[in-house]
Design an enzyme around this catalytic site. Structure first.
Site, PDB file in Angstrom:
ATOM      1  N   GLU A 218       0.624  -1.161   0.040  1.00 53.34           N
ATOM      2  CA  GLU A 218       0.036  -0.067   0.016  1.00 53.34           C
ATOM      3  C   GLU A 218       0.861   1.334   0.033  1.00 53.34           C
ATOM      4  OE1 GLU A 218      -2.973   2.635  -0.135  1.00 53.34           O
ATOM      5  OE2 GLU A 218      -3.372   0.378  -0.436  1.00 53.34           O
ATOM      6  N   GLU A 219       2.029   1.233   0.730  1.00 53.59           N
ATOM      7  CA  GLU A 219       2.625   2.559   0.924  1.00 53.59           C
ATOM      8  C   GLU A 219       3.978   2.640   0.558  1.00 53.59           C
ATOM      9  OE1 GLU A 219       0.678   4.604   1.767  1.00 53.59           O
ATOM     10  OE2 GLU A 219      -0.643   3.933   3.186  1.00 53.59           O
ATOM     11  N   SER A 620     -10.242  10.760  -0.542  1.00 51.99           N
ATOM     12  CA  SER A 620      -9.373  10.086   0.254  1.00 51.99           C
ATOM     13  C   SER A 620      -8.600  11.036   1.194  1.00 51.99           C
ATOM     14  CB  SER A 620      -8.308   9.393  -0.646  1.00 51.99           C
ATOM     15  OG  SER A 620      -7.275   8.645   0.049  1.00 51.99           O
ATOM     16  N   ASP A 697     -14.470  -0.671   2.104  1.00 51.38           N
ATOM     17  CA  ASP A 697     -12.887  -0.260   1.843  1.00 51.38           C
ATOM     18  C   ASP A 697     -12.218  -0.811   3.023  1.00 51.38           C
ATOM     19  OD1 ASP A 697     -10.921   1.757   1.873  1.00 51.38           O
ATOM     20  OD2 ASP A 697     -12.133   3.634   1.315  1.00 51.38           O
ATOM     21  N   HIS A 729     -12.090   1.370  -1.786  1.00 52.23           N
ATOM     22  CA  HIS A 729     -11.630   2.740  -1.899  1.00 52.23           C
ATOM     23  C   HIS A 729     -11.555   3.209  -3.035  1.00 52.23           C
ATOM     24  CE1 HIS A 729      -9.649   6.012   0.201  1.00 52.23           C
ATOM     25  NE2 HIS A 729      -8.365   6.149  -0.603  1.00 52.23           N
TER      26      HIS A 729
END
Length: 755
Positions: A218-219, A620, A697, A729
């Site tokens: 994800e990051e 977001s 989400d 999301h």
């Protein structure tokens, strides 16, 4: 929070920068199209074919450069992709694999669905990835949970046929094996034939081998958990255990029922997965554990091999992301030593990057922000000698495109010619800072190259031209079009071209003297008339939204509804230098809100803007910004739309949140987290608000919006909300979402009588 889903995913995916110098010339076809314009509708935005034109994805050159392969959407289904090949010598095109004919239609495993969500490709079908064999004779294709090996003659061999899906498939660099993850273990299968063998011992329950953990996907822009050595001698494999990670009970509320997931989610300030790294032979024997240091609370950021396979090279981040160490590991023993480190300044952090290469002599091409801007350096093999800075100045290198090691030449993208312009450049290792631009200004340019860096695949766009792709030589000279995509009769967007309005760019100064860049699209302005504004924002780090790239038809639809479309990049966004970005350190929801207010005040100063009708929208981080902007500046905005917002940063994941806000939300960093939250001050909102969230989400979990809604209801503060069953999301990619948004803004903003 990998990407911002700004306008229902309709904008151009890419870094979206472009030149500032002048307005683009009208498209040659516009004049002739003036007499035959059609009205752009929301329904048409989401139908096939794509209004921006069919775009190839995952463009790659074969190892010998004779074939250019890509994934292309079908004319009748823009979400289904097939594998195509173009002969670079003759230009002849052919479909290599028809996903409808080969696919089984089997449902994907939950693990693969989650990986696709991390990559933001949940809506795609058919072939979404592929991998050339090192010898260039075949292509590995995952499809519907199984693996196939496609020959260049159209033949296809099925490699797996199991109920369990195969994740992270790869062909080994020596062309001896195909590898993949199944049931949380790494499997290796001889490419010549034979059964797949499980080479890791205990993947089950909370233990995973060969996968990337949630925050890595994800990051950290890392989507695999194993790495082959040159020559297939070794494979390095990550093992992680989720047992330390807290369990969050997440209800994925769908249209026909609710599924409850006990999801391991590493919220800010809570434990991460326990990560280990091993080196083993392809059959799993000779396994040694890599020494990652005495502190187990680290991030495994990047893993590579030296070109000769003698060293495993590991990038290790500390928990607060203020130090990034590059380790050299002996694959036979697992012993490691620190080659060199990156360290942040005070009130800052170290940004991760994939902009590096390891040369034959062991030296590195390395991207660093150590002088305040992202630039390229040559680092000695031992990491201890003098670093040579290859690029320099008050501009940013945004991507390392290729390295021709034989000629000593680097290719990269950057903002040298303009802050909001993406161009491709080259520089010779022997002549630092003697930089040559290879692409045209006035366009947003990005590129990839073949392994030898002999040719460029350039993708470019501007506000009037959807993305075009061409093949160029190493000097930037165009060899041939891959996808010219001109908006001429027959192009999906051509019927709407006559109504297409030009994009304007400019700057403004904040009260403390900082320069901010904006862009604006207006309807045809009538003298004396004032117009409402659709003020879109993102505001978060790692996303520059102002640029001279094609933005898709959504902004044009909004302008067609009578709104001025406007956005601005605030402090905290990238490509303006580290000091500009660092302003949000332990202060999310502060300077971004102030800078967006400067944008609103600028709009109110314009004679054609109705100052009482400025609506703000974001998704977001942008949804979070909507709430913070309405809370801080009551009465400035006529209404706000908040999509999938983070409302309490304690609910978001470790790697993203702690980078900016600190790793101790309960004690040392408690005050910063409290100030950044959007729930407690929610009842201060006096302007109309629409809150939107997908009810499945798993990134910004629904708890963020339900906590906010509960607070507003408890304080009897009116607002509107629309929650979407089964949506994740990426819920903004939906015609109903945008029907809801536009109906709300028409009612609360455009149609309201002037005050």
């Amino acid at each position: 929070m990998r990407k911002s889903w700004l306008l229902a995913g309709a904008m151009l995916a890419g870094w979206g920068a472009s030149a500032m110098a002048h307005e683009p010339e009208p498209h040659p076809a516009q004049a002739s199209a003036r007499q035959a314009s059609q009205v752009l509708t929301l329904e048409r935005l989401y139908q096939s074919p794509d209004l921006s034109g069919a775009q190839p994805r995952s463009l790659r050159l074969s190892p010998d450069g004779t074939l250019l392969t890509s994934l292309r959407p079908r004319a009748d289904d823009r979400e289904r992709l097939d594998l195509w090949a173009t002969d670079t010598r003759t230009g002849q095109e052919r479909m290599l694999i028809d996903s409808k004919k080969l696919g089984t239609g089997a449902e994907l495993s939950e693990a693969e669905k989650m990986q696709r969500e991390r990559a933001r490709i949940t809506g795609l079908k058919g072939i979404v990835a592929y991998d050339w064999s090192p010898d260039g004779k075949s292509i590995l294709v995952p499809l519907d949970g199984d693996l196939y090996l496609a020959g260049l003659d159209g033949s296809v061999r099925r490699l797996t046929n199991t109920p369990a899906g195969e994740l992270n498939p790869a062909l080994s660099p020596g062309n001896g094996y195909v590898s993949f993850v199944r049931d949380q273990n790494l499997y290796v299968q001889p490419i010549a034939g034979g059964q797949a063998a499980k080479v890791t011992p205990d993947g089950a329950g909370t233990v995973h081998w060969g996968e990337a953990e949630f925050v890595a996907q994800e990051e950290m822009d890392r989507d695999t958990g194993y790495w082959w050595a040159p020559g297939d001698k070794y494979v390095a494999v990550e093992r992680f255990d989720e047992a330390p990670v807290g369990v969050v009970t997440r209800a994925a509320i769908g249209a026909n029922g609710t599924r409850v997931f006990d999801q391991r989610y590493p919220a800010a300030g809570t434990p991460n997965v326990a990560v280990e790294l091993y080196v083993m032979k392809p059959d799993g024997s000779g396994k040694v554990k890599v020494d990652l240091g005495t502190n187990p609370d680290i991030y495994l950021a990047r893993v590579n091999w030296s070109q000769d396979g003698s060293q495993l090279l590991v990038q290790r981040q500390n928990r607060t992301q203020t130090v990034l160490d590059v380790l050299a590991v002996d694959p036979a023993t697992g012993k490691s030593r620190v080659l060199f480190s990156e360290k942040s300044g005070p009130k800052s952090w170290v940004n991760l990057s994939s902009n590096y290469r390891i040369l034959k002599d062991g030296s590195w091409i390395w991207w660093s922000e150590r002088d305040g801007w992202g630039h390229l350096y040559r680092v000695p093999a031992d990491g201890r000698g003098k670093w040579t800075q290859l690029t320099k100045g008050p501009w940013a290198v945004t991507g390392l495109v290729g390295l021709d090691e034989a000629k000593g030449r680097l290719f990269f993208t950057g903002t040298k010619d303009d802050v909001i312009a993406g161009n491709v450049y080259s520089v010779d290792l022997a002549r630092p800072n003697a930089i040559t631009r290879l692409t045209e200004t006035g366009w947003s340019n990005g590129a990839t190259m073949d392994k030898a860096a002999s040719r460029l695949i350039v993708a470019r766009s501007n506000p009037t031209q959807p993305t075009q792709v061409y093949l160029a030589d190493a000097t930037g000279k165009r060899i041939s079009w891959i996808n010219e995509n001109r908006v001429v009769p027959g192009h999906p967007y051509y019927p709407y071209l006559a109504a297409h309005q030009q994009t304007q760019f400019g700057t403004l100064k904040t009260s403390d003297g900082e320069t901010l860049y904006w862009e604006m699209i207006t309807p045809p302005l009538e003298p004396g008339k004032k117009y409402p504004v659709f003020f879109e924002h993102y505001g978060g780090p790692h996303s520059q939204v102002v640029g001279r790239g094609w933005q898709g038809p959504m902004p044009q639809y909004i302008v067609g509804q009578g709104y001025i479309y406007f956005k601005i990049d605030n402090r905290g966004s990238p490509n303006r230098g580290k000091a500009f970005e660092d302003k949000i350190w332990h202060a999310m929801g502060s300077v971004e809100v102030t800078d967006q207010l400067a944008g609103a005040n600028y709009l109110k100063s314009l004679p054609f803007v109705d100052p009482a009708k400025i609506a703000t929208y974001g998704w977001s981080y942008g949804g979070y910004m909507t709430l913070k902007m309405l809370e801080a500046n009551q009465g400035v905005y006529a209404a706000g739309v908040s999509g999938a917002p983070v409302t309490q940063w304690e609910l978001y994941d470790t790697h993203y949140t702690e980078r900016y806000m600190g790793a101790d939300p309960k004690n040392r960093d408690k005050a910063a987290y409290a100030a950044s939250g959007a729930v407690e001050n929610g009842p201060k909102i006096t302007d109309p608000l629409l809150l939107i969230h997908g009810m499945a989400d798993d990134n910004v979990v629904l708890d963020n919006s339900t906590a906010f809604a509960a607070k507003m209801q408890a304080e009897n503060v009116p607002f509107e909300m629309m929650f979407y069953p089964g949506k994740t999301h990426t819920a903004a990619r939906d015609v109903h979402v945008w029907t809801t948004i536009m109906n709300f803004l028409d009612r609360e903003v455009k149609s309201k009588p002037a005050k």
